[in-house]
Design an enzyme around this catalytic site. Structure first.
Site, PDB file in Angstrom:
ATOM      1  N   GLN A  66       7.307   3.745   3.899  1.00  0.00           N
ATOM      2  CA  GLN A  66       5.892   3.355   3.932  1.00  0.00           C
ATOM      3  C   GLN A  66       5.679   2.078   4.744  1.00  0.00           C
ATOM      4  O   GLN A  66       4.638   1.920   5.379  1.00  0.00           O
ATOM      5  CB  GLN A  66       5.402   3.161   2.483  1.00  0.00           C
ATOM      6  CG  GLN A  66       3.902   3.242   2.310  1.00  0.00           C
ATOM      7  CD  GLN A  66       3.390   4.661   2.186  1.00  0.00           C
ATOM      8  OE1 GLN A  66       3.958   5.469   1.477  1.00  0.00           O
ATOM      9  NE2 GLN A  66       2.313   4.974   2.883  1.00  0.00           N
ATOM     10  N   LYS A 102       5.521   3.263   8.393  1.00  0.00           N
ATOM     11  CA  LYS A 102       4.361   4.149   8.553  1.00  0.00           C
ATOM     12  C   LYS A 102       3.074   3.328   8.590  1.00  0.00           C
ATOM     13  O   LYS A 102       2.225   3.494   9.467  1.00  0.00           O
ATOM     14  CB  LYS A 102       4.327   5.128   7.371  1.00  0.00           C
ATOM     15  CG  LYS A 102       3.193   6.129   7.414  1.00  0.00           C
ATOM     16  CD  LYS A 102       2.952   6.785   6.045  1.00  0.00           C
ATOM     17  CE  LYS A 102       4.190   7.452   5.496  1.00  0.00           C
ATOM     18  NZ  LYS A 102       3.869   8.320   4.326  1.00  0.00           N
ATOM     19  N   LYS A 151       0.863  -1.188   0.000  1.00  0.00           N
ATOM     20  CA  LYS A 151       0.000   0.000   0.000  1.00  0.00           C
ATOM     21  C   LYS A 151       0.888   1.222   0.000  1.00  0.00           C
ATOM     22  O   LYS A 151       1.844   1.319   0.789  1.00  0.00           O
ATOM     23  CB  LYS A 151      -0.886   0.006   1.275  1.00  0.00           C
ATOM     24  CG  LYS A 151      -1.854   1.175   1.331  1.00  0.00           C
ATOM     25  CD  LYS A 151      -3.113   0.906   0.544  1.00  0.00           C
ATOM     26  CE  LYS A 151      -3.937   2.162   0.248  1.00  0.00           C
ATOM     27  NZ  LYS A 151      -3.496   2.879  -0.973  1.00  0.00           N
ATOM     28  N   SER A 178      -6.806   5.796   3.785  1.00  0.00           N
ATOM     29  CA  SER A 178      -6.890   4.903   2.621  1.00  0.00           C
ATOM     30  C   SER A 178      -7.320   3.506   3.072  1.00  0.00           C
ATOM     31  O   SER A 178      -8.122   2.846   2.410  1.00  0.00           O
ATOM     32  CB  SER A 178      -5.529   4.800   1.922  1.00  0.00           C
ATOM     33  OG  SER A 178      -5.314   5.889   1.050  1.00  0.00           O
ATOM     34  N   GLY A 238      -2.641   8.286  -4.219  1.00  0.00           N
ATOM     35  CA  GLY A 238      -1.972   9.492  -4.703  1.00  0.00           C
ATOM     36  C   GLY A 238      -0.730   9.849  -3.907  1.00  0.00           C
ATOM     37  O   GLY A 238      -0.456   9.308  -2.839  1.00  0.00           O
ATOM     38  N   ASP A 239       0.056  10.738  -4.461  1.00  0.00           N
ATOM     39  CA  ASP A 239       1.191  11.384  -3.798  1.00  0.00           C
ATOM     40  C   ASP A 239       1.421  12.659  -4.620  1.00  0.00           C
ATOM     41  O   ASP A 239       0.485  13.141  -5.268  1.00  0.00           O
ATOM     42  CB  ASP A 239       2.420  10.447  -3.779  1.00  0.00           C
ATOM     43  CG  ASP A 239       3.528  10.927  -2.835  1.00  0.00           C
ATOM     44  OD1 ASP A 239       3.417  10.697  -1.627  1.00  0.00           O
ATOM     45  OD2 ASP A 239       4.497  11.574  -3.306  1.00  0.00           O
ATOM     46  N   ASN A 257      -2.146  19.119  -1.830  1.00  0.00           N
ATOM     47  CA  ASN A 257      -3.155  18.436  -1.030  1.00  0.00           C
ATOM     48  C   ASN A 257      -2.828  18.465   0.463  1.00  0.00           C
ATOM     49  O   ASN A 257      -3.679  18.827   1.291  1.00  0.00           O
ATOM     50  CB  ASN A 257      -3.307  16.991  -1.518  1.00  0.00           C
ATOM     51  CG  ASN A 257      -4.188  16.174  -0.604  1.00  0.00           C
ATOM     52  OD1 ASN A 257      -3.709  15.499   0.304  1.00  0.00           O
ATOM     53  ND2 ASN A 257      -5.496  16.265  -0.782  1.00  0.00           N
ATOM     54  N   THR A 309      -4.351  13.506   5.209  1.00  0.00           N
ATOM     55  CA  THR A 309      -2.936  13.640   5.555  1.00  0.00           C
ATOM     56  C   THR A 309      -2.699  14.931   6.336  1.00  0.00           C
ATOM     57  O   THR A 309      -2.031  14.940   7.382  1.00  0.00           O
ATOM     58  CB  THR A 309      -2.055  13.592   4.289  1.00  0.00           C
ATOM     59  OG1 THR A 309      -2.451  12.466   3.512  1.00  0.00           O
ATOM     60  CG2 THR A 309      -0.593  13.479   4.655  1.00  0.00           C
ATOM     61  N   LYS A 368       5.399   1.684  -3.080  1.00  0.00           N
ATOM     62  CA  LYS A 368       5.320   3.039  -3.639  1.00  0.00           C
ATOM     63  C   LYS A 368       5.597   2.956  -5.125  1.00  0.00           C
ATOM     64  O   LYS A 368       6.250   2.020  -5.595  1.00  0.00           O
ATOM     65  CB  LYS A 368       6.376   3.934  -2.991  1.00  0.00           C
ATOM     66  CG  LYS A 368       6.077   5.417  -3.077  1.00  0.00           C
ATOM     67  CD  LYS A 368       5.111   5.839  -1.995  1.00  0.00           C
ATOM     68  CE  LYS A 368       4.717   7.282  -2.119  1.00  0.00           C
ATOM     69  NZ  LYS A 368       4.056   7.754  -0.890  1.00  0.00           N
TER      70      LYS A 368
HETATM   71  P1  NDP Z   1       0.797  17.823  -4.286  1.00  0.00           P
HETATM   72  O1  NDP Z   1       1.254  17.448  -5.645  1.00  0.00           O
HETATM   73  O2  NDP Z   1      -0.654  18.022  -4.044  1.00  0.00           O
HETATM   74  O3  NDP Z   1       1.545  19.139  -3.789  1.00  0.00           O
HETATM   75  C1  NDP Z   1       2.919  19.187  -3.724  1.00  0.00           C
HETATM   76  C2  NDP Z   1       3.355  20.548  -3.245  1.00  0.00           C
HETATM   77  O4  NDP Z   1       4.735  20.504  -2.932  1.00  0.00           O
HETATM   78  C3  NDP Z   1       3.201  21.620  -4.312  1.00  0.00           C
HETATM   79  O5  NDP Z   1       2.984  22.862  -3.709  1.00  0.00           O
HETATM   80  C4  NDP Z   1       4.561  21.562  -5.010  1.00  0.00           C
HETATM   81  O6  NDP Z   1       4.931  22.762  -5.656  1.00  0.00           O
HETATM   82  C5  NDP Z   1       5.487  21.316  -3.848  1.00  0.00           C
HETATM   83  N1  NDP Z   1       6.657  20.556  -4.341  1.00  0.00           N
HETATM   84  C6  NDP Z   1       6.636  19.334  -4.917  1.00  0.00           C
HETATM   85  N2  NDP Z   1       7.868  18.952  -5.294  1.00  0.00           N
HETATM   86  C7  NDP Z   1       8.672  19.963  -4.948  1.00  0.00           C
HETATM   87  C8  NDP Z   1      10.066  20.170  -5.072  1.00  0.00           C
HETATM   88  N3  NDP Z   1      10.877  19.225  -5.633  1.00  0.00           N
HETATM   89  N4  NDP Z   1      10.569  21.328  -4.573  1.00  0.00           N
HETATM   90  C9  NDP Z   1       9.752  22.273  -4.011  1.00  0.00           C
HETATM   91  N5  NDP Z   1       8.413  22.120  -3.868  1.00  0.00           N
HETATM   92  C10 NDP Z   1       7.896  20.989  -4.327  1.00  0.00           C
HETATM   93  O7  NDP Z   1       1.387  16.669  -3.334  1.00  0.00           O
HETATM   94  P2  NDP Z   1       0.919  16.273  -1.857  1.00  0.00           P
HETATM   95  O8  NDP Z   1       0.436  17.467  -1.123  1.00  0.00           O
HETATM   96  O9  NDP Z   1       0.058  15.085  -1.956  1.00  0.00           O
HETATM   97  O10 NDP Z   1       2.309  15.773  -1.226  1.00  0.00           O
HETATM   98  C11 NDP Z   1       3.172  16.636  -0.482  1.00  0.00           C
HETATM   99  C12 NDP Z   1       4.084  15.796   0.380  1.00  0.00           C
HETATM  100  O11 NDP Z   1       3.311  15.021   1.297  1.00  0.00           O
HETATM  101  C13 NDP Z   1       4.969  14.788  -0.349  1.00  0.00           C
HETATM  102  O12 NDP Z   1       6.202  14.676   0.333  1.00  0.00           O
HETATM  103  C14 NDP Z   1       4.199  13.496  -0.203  1.00  0.00           C
HETATM  104  O13 NDP Z   1       5.051  12.369  -0.321  1.00  0.00           O
HETATM  105  C15 NDP Z   1       3.668  13.640   1.193  1.00  0.00           C
HETATM  106  N6  NDP Z   1       2.512  12.828   1.554  1.00  0.00           N
HETATM  107  C16 NDP Z   1       1.373  12.863   0.813  1.00  0.00           C
HETATM  108  C17 NDP Z   1       0.286  12.120   1.186  1.00  0.00           C
HETATM  109  C18 NDP Z   1      -1.011  12.179   0.469  1.00  0.00           C
HETATM  110  O14 NDP Z   1      -1.955  11.555   0.918  1.00  0.00           O
HETATM  111  N7  NDP Z   1      -1.138  12.918  -0.628  1.00  0.00           N
HETATM  112  C19 NDP Z   1       0.341  11.213   2.349  1.00  0.00           C
HETATM  113  C20 NDP Z   1       1.570  11.306   3.111  1.00  0.00           C
HETATM  114  C21 NDP Z   1       2.599  12.084   2.693  1.00  0.00           C
HETATM  115  P3  NDP Z   1       4.940  22.814  -7.272  1.00  0.00           P
HETATM  116  O15 NDP Z   1       3.503  22.800  -7.675  1.00  0.00           O
HETATM  117  O16 NDP Z   1       5.652  24.078  -7.603  1.00  0.00           O
HETATM  118  O17 NDP Z   1       5.686  21.587  -7.729  1.00  0.00           O
HETATM  119  O1  2IT Z   2       3.061   8.845   1.551  1.00  0.00           O
HETATM  120  C1  2IT Z   2       1.913   8.391   1.731  1.00  0.00           C
HETATM  121  O2  2IT Z   2       1.596   7.834   2.792  1.00  0.00           O
HETATM  122  C2  2IT Z   2       0.921   8.548   0.665  1.00  0.00           C
HETATM  123  N1  2IT Z   2       1.236   9.146  -0.363  1.00  0.00           N
HETATM  124  C3  2IT Z   2      -0.460   7.983   0.818  1.00  0.00           C
HETATM  125  C4  2IT Z   2      -0.476   6.516   0.496  1.00  0.00           C
HETATM  126  C5  2IT Z   2      -1.833   5.866   0.450  1.00  0.00           C
HETATM  127  O3  2IT Z   2      -1.849   4.702   0.046  1.00  0.00           O
HETATM  128  O4  2IT Z   2      -2.850   6.478   0.777  1.00  0.00           O
END
Ligand code: NDP
Ligand code: 2IT
Length: 449
Positions: free
Chosen positions: A115, A118, A94, A381, A169-170, A245, A214, A130
């Site tokens: 992961q 976690k 997952k 999830s 998603g991520d 997100n 998250t 992943k």
């Molecule tokens: P999104 O794509 O929705 O948003 C990502 C954000 O981070 C954007 O503002 C983006 O800016 C910025 N960003 C991405 N890459 C970079 C980079 N290399 N340098 C600077 N800024 C960057 O992703 P999420 O919000 O889903 O994910 C954000 C973080 O949270 C990640 O580390 C992800 O692994 C983690 N995460 C996400 C989960 C989820 O459920 N979605 C769960 C647990 C962790 P820009 O648009 O300019 O690229």
């Molecule tokens: O980093 C993470 O935990 C995620 N991107 C969410 C993974 C999931 O299966 O919901």
């Protein structure tokens, strides 16, 4: 030789480096966990005998594939797709899919490795995996996104399933992309198999609260850390990096708990609004119009946009990095502490470099590492999978309540484990050991597989 690492574990780490050359983020994630496991082997010598650490560091399966597609202009494009199925001791693999040009095997493996622990911490039956692609969704049309997702799923479908591997998603993958991928999976397999993906739309098998999970979860985790210190979010100035997100729903929950978020960012710069970020405006810009965060300062005169600026220079009491890996280095961490930061909760995965983590731990601030603090996303999830399995859907309040309880339990588990292993208040030690033990016990029970 790393001074902090147990002498029995150091050779395992050296072997990970030798066997996975050039994968620096994966090395970093492995090192961070292995450095904390020495005392676990002392208490549980059977883990060493059965080579649990060596096995955990080696993914069960790694899939790399070509993703060819035709763009809006009729041009053929080739990307690379990945799925690393890391550990299935506790349940089906997952973990999310990341679409970003920086994606390569080393990033997918660091994320997949984290992961495992976690997902174990959630207490729910999910293994670790992943995936993703070096596809860059920025500036692409909906048609490009759809064609890419369809091609990606045309290969991925044969590797996943509700009892096998369940992506979500991520970075770069949200509801739109999950929709296109689910549609292609359904078409190829001729099955309406809700449990194969999470983060689905609410009218076709998705769970309420998954979108928010998250960010809400990370904020609940920080709230728990503050409660230990007889403190709360009330009246605190906060900074949240990113504007995707995780960032958006972190800001929402902080505001609900009485804090004030004054800055957020994207990869081009940050915005500062002393009045507090207007979340409705951020959502309109990011979720509806898919524009850059700089647009906020065009619409809101109280705000300023700092192109290329470093958001960690904005003074705050609580910092919640929610963008990407290694976004806080040692210097940034020192700046945060100097400016009065008392708590850090990682919404992103591995957003703080090892030097930065050291600064936070030595300063004795409340530091919640990603594998504990951001587990609310994957936990919800797993709640989506539960609802799918019994063809049910729960209401918002009930689901959010479940999420909050899960985050309280993760916090307690990490806190108690840190105490038990002689590192009170150190959530890095607590999270790594608590997660590792859950996975290891299951692996022991299942024999050498
Ligand atoms: P999104 O794509 O929705 O948003 C990502 C954000 O981070 C954007 O503002 C983006 O800016 C910025 N960003 C991405 N890459 C970079 C980079 N290399 N340098 C600077 N800024 C960057 O992703 P999420 O919000 O889903 O994910 C954000 C973080 O949270 C990640 O580390 C992800 O692994 C983690 N995460 C996400 C989960 C989820 O459920 N979605 C769960 C647990 C962790 P820009 O648009 O300019 O690229
Ligand atoms: O980093 C993470 O935990 C995620 N991107 C969410 C993974 C999931 O299966 O919901």
């Amino acid at each position: 030789m790393s001074p902090a690492m147990d002498e029995k574990i150091e050779p395992i780490y050296q072997s990970v480096i030798a066997r996975n050359p050039g994968e620096t983020e994966f090395h970093q994630a492995v090192k961070e966990v292995l450095e904390t496991l020495g005392p676990v082997l002392v208490k549980n010598p059977e883990f060493a005998h059965y080579k649990i650490i060596e096995r955990i560091c080696e993914p069960e399966r790694q899939i790399i594939f070509r993703v060819p597609w035709v763009d809006t202009h009729g041009k053929v494009q080739i990307n690379r797709g990945f799925r690393v199925e890391f550990n299935s001791a506790l349940g089906p693999y997952k973990g999310g899919l990341r679409f970003h040009p920086s994606v390569y095997l080393g990033i997918v493996k660091f994320l997949g490795f984290e992961q495992i622990f976690k997902n174990a911490l959630t207490g729910l039956p999910i293994g670790g995996g992943k995936g993703g692609s070096d596809f860059d969704p920025k500036g692409k049309t909906d048609g490009d996104i759809m064609r890419f997702c369809q091609s990606f799923m045309t290969e991925l479908y044969r590797h996943i399933g509700e009892h096998t591997d369940v992506p979500a998603g991520d970075i770069g993958v949200g509801g739109r992309e999950i929709g296109f991928m689910f549609g292609m999976y359904k078409r190829i397999t001729n099955q309406w198999e809700a449990g194969v993906l999470t983060g689905k739309g609410l009218n076709w098998g998705g769970s309420l609260v998954r979108t928010e999970a998250t960010g809400y979860g990370a904020t609940f985790f920080v709230d728990e850390m503050l409660k230990v210190r007889k403190d709360s979010f009330d009246g605190k100035t906060c900074v949240v990096s990113g504007s995707g997100n995780v960032a958006i729903y972190t800001i929402e929950k902080i505001h609900q708990l009485g804090g004030k978020v004054v800055a957020c960012s994207d990869s081009a710069g940050y915005i500062y609004d002393a009045n507090g970020i207007d979340l409705a405006l951020v959502q309109q810009i990011k979720e509806v119009e898919r524009r850059r965060i700089s647009a906020y300062a065009d619409e809101r005169k109280s705000a300023k946009y700092v192109a290329g600026g470093n958001i960690w220079e904005v003074p705050c009491q609580v910092a919640m990095p929610s963008a990407t890996q290694n976004e806080i280095n040692g210097k940034d961490a020192a700046t945060l502490v100097k400016n009065g930061c008392i708590a850090v909760g990682e919404g992103a995965n591995m957003p703080t470099t090892p030097e930065g983590v050291k600064v936070f731990l030595e300063a004795g601030i409340a530091y919640g590492p990603g594998k504990a603090a951001n587990a609310g996303g994957v936990a919800t999830s797993a709640l989506e999978m539960q609802q799918n399995a019994c063809r049910d859907s729960w209401d918002f309040e009930y689901t959010e309540n479940r999420l909050q309880k899960i985050m309280e339990n993760i916090h307690r588990d990490c806190y108690n484990t840190a105490e038990e292993y002689g590192a009170p208040g150190n959530y890095v030690v607590g999270a790594n050991i608590a997660g590792f033990i859950k996975v290891s016990r299951a692996m022991l029970a299942m024999g050498v597989v």
